[in-house]
Design an enzyme around this catalytic site. Sequence first.
Site, PDB file in Angstrom:
ATOM      1  N   HIS A 302       0.450  13.540 -28.282  1.00  0.00           N
ATOM      2  CA  HIS A 302       1.384  12.794 -27.432  1.00  0.00           C
ATOM      3  C   HIS A 302       0.665  12.300 -26.171  1.00  0.00           C
ATOM      4  CE1 HIS A 302       5.828  12.153 -27.682  1.00  0.00           C
ATOM      5  NE2 HIS A 302       5.646  11.722 -26.457  1.00  0.00           N
ATOM      6  N   ARG A 305       0.843  14.248 -22.855  1.00  0.00           N
ATOM      7  CA  ARG A 305       2.040  14.168 -22.009  1.00  0.00           C
ATOM      8  C   ARG A 305       3.009  15.322 -22.227  1.00  0.00           C
ATOM      9  NH1 ARG A 305       3.253   9.152 -19.768  1.00  0.00           N
ATOM     10  NH2 ARG A 305       5.492   9.262 -20.097  1.00  0.00           N
TER      11      ARG A 305
HETATM   12  C1  LIG Z   1       5.141   5.963 -21.218  1.00  0.00           C
HETATM   13  C2  LIG Z   1       5.034   6.635 -22.559  1.00  0.00           C
HETATM   14  C3  LIG Z   1       6.190   6.891 -23.293  1.00  0.00           C
HETATM   15  C4  LIG Z   1       6.100   7.492 -24.557  1.00  0.00           C
HETATM   16  N1  LIG Z   1       7.239   7.676 -25.296  1.00  0.00           N
HETATM   17  C5  LIG Z   1       7.139   8.119 -26.574  1.00  0.00           C
HETATM   18  C6  LIG Z   1       8.286   8.163 -27.413  1.00  0.00           C
HETATM   19  O1  LIG Z   1       9.392   7.796 -27.018  1.00  0.00           O
HETATM   20  N2  LIG Z   1       8.114   8.610 -28.693  1.00  0.00           N
HETATM   21  C7  LIG Z   1       6.899   9.025 -29.173  1.00  0.00           C
HETATM   22  O2  LIG Z   1       6.801   9.414 -30.341  1.00  0.00           O
HETATM   23  N3  LIG Z   1       5.805   8.995 -28.395  1.00  0.00           N
HETATM   24  C8  LIG Z   1       5.887   8.533 -27.121  1.00  0.00           C
HETATM   25  N4  LIG Z   1       4.774   8.460 -26.337  1.00  0.00           N
HETATM   26  C9  LIG Z   1       3.475   8.893 -26.891  1.00  0.00           C
HETATM   27  C10 LIG Z   1       2.757   7.735 -27.568  1.00  0.00           C
HETATM   28  O3  LIG Z   1       3.447   7.289 -28.703  1.00  0.00           O
HETATM   29  C11 LIG Z   1       1.354   8.138 -27.996  1.00  0.00           C
HETATM   30  O4  LIG Z   1       1.410   9.273 -28.825  1.00  0.00           O
HETATM   31  C12 LIG Z   1       0.453   8.433 -26.811  1.00  0.00           C
HETATM   32  O5  LIG Z   1       0.697   7.541 -25.738  1.00  0.00           O
HETATM   33  C13 LIG Z   1      -1.001   8.312 -27.219  1.00  0.00           C
HETATM   34  O6  LIG Z   1      -1.870   8.675 -26.202  1.00  0.00           O
HETATM   35  P1  LIG Z   1      -2.547   7.619 -25.197  1.00  0.00           P
HETATM   36  O7  LIG Z   1      -1.472   7.249 -24.224  1.00  0.00           O
HETATM   37  O8  LIG Z   1      -3.661   8.380 -24.585  1.00  0.00           O
HETATM   38  O9  LIG Z   1      -2.998   6.449 -26.023  1.00  0.00           O
HETATM   39  C14 LIG Z   1       4.828   7.862 -25.075  1.00  0.00           C
HETATM   40  C15 LIG Z   1       3.684   7.592 -24.330  1.00  0.00           C
HETATM   41  C16 LIG Z   1       3.769   6.989 -23.088  1.00  0.00           C
HETATM   42  C17 LIG Z   1       2.499   6.699 -22.331  1.00  0.00           C
END
Ligand SMILES: Cc1cc2nc3c(=O)[nH]c(=O)nc-3n(C[C@H](O)[C@H](O)[C@H](O)COP(=O)(O)O)c2cc1C
Length: 369
Positions: A302, A305
């Site tokens: 994720h 995060r």
């Molecule tokens: C602002 C933000 C919101 C996100 N919301 C979701 C979400 O609603 N559902 C989900 O499966 N992943 C969510 N993610 C994770 C992303 O799908 C992804 O796994 C992640 O950003 C990958 O890592 P990176 O930001 O280093 O590329 C979110 C990421 C960010 C940055």
Amino acid sequence: MHVVIKKEPITALMKNPNYAALHRRFPTIPHLRAYARRHAPRFAFEYMDGGAGADTGIAHNWAALDAVEIVPRYGVMTDLPPISIDLLGRRYAAPFGIAPMGGPSIAWPGADLLLAKAAQRAGVPYVLGLAGGATIEQIAEVAPDVFWFQLYRCAKNDHAIGFDVVRRADAAGAHVLILTLDVPVRTTRSREVVVGLGGAGLFRPGPRMIWDILTSSGWAMAMMKNGQPRFANIRPYAGANASLNDVIQFARREMGGAFSWEEVARYRERWKRPLVVKGILHPSDAERAVKLGVDGIIVSNHGGRQIEALPPPIDCLPAIVRAVGGRATVMMDSGIRSGIDVVRALALGAQKPAEACAAVVRHPGALHF
Ligand SMILES: Cc1cc2nc3c(=O)[nH]c(=O)nc-3n(C[C@H](O)[C@H](O)[C@H](O)COP(=O)(O)O)c2cc1C
């Protein structure tokens, strides 16, 4: 089903009259990040940029990718190899796409639609998140060839909302359904708390937030044009007169808990197109998913995060690729910042590496051929 993307491929985008100017201003993701820090309101930047804990998961993701070295092999091909790929039954212009994001409209009001249109134009997958700011139907209209949909667990009343949004995604022609497994609870991120987005997550702009908005003119104008950030897909279930904070509270009550494998199997039964699970880090979980008949796995933490102690997906990728053994498509995210990071992931098995970059080592200074 095999759909040929007829729109401009990536290389054609480089002929876009704005391409040279944009590329001069933003040659790398860090350039874009620095610009975003200056132009988005502080709360918006902290929301999109922050990770769990002290951002250590993000730092680990970057460091693990940087540690992967590529050993080129020469004399194999004289021209650049094609970068288009077949992925889950469709052809895309490049081996990367836009991951689901719950709040791109917090980062920039209207961003979901902008991203979807850009992905359609570039011919790369666009994943609309359940918690995104545009509806399934809006995205299907602007990005019909590249539209994937991501679901968080909405299990109340025997998955009434979960099954209904999946029905809508099916009716709208979403090509792939992604179930996100790695958010059993929403993490409290310290950088969000500090700027007033933490706690119950209600949108109650204080004086500092209002000042941030007023001094970020581009963001403020985008909000006037597109309205406040919102849970567009959940709003219809929250009642006709629900305010933004009613919808936020409703969404928080409805979404949550970890998908069980039995639940994944129920979605598998209902969804006839490609099904993907996201957030896998252990080979045995990948094995389990494949046995249930999923078509794809996204190895992900994720983006650092959720829990800062999770291992970088690039480190987990080879073992998962081995466990899956070609029975499903393995993709990865978390920490990708450049084309070379994409090549690192491909070379470690996310997709067959191009012949021209065959060998990869993990330990700088310890090459054994
Ligand atoms: C602002 C933000 C919101 C996100 N919301 C979701 C979400 O609603 N559902 C989900 O499966 N992943 C969510 N993610 C994770 C992303 O799908 C992804 O796994 C992640 O950003 C990958 O890592 P990176 O930001 O280093 O590329 C979110 C990421 C960010 C940055």
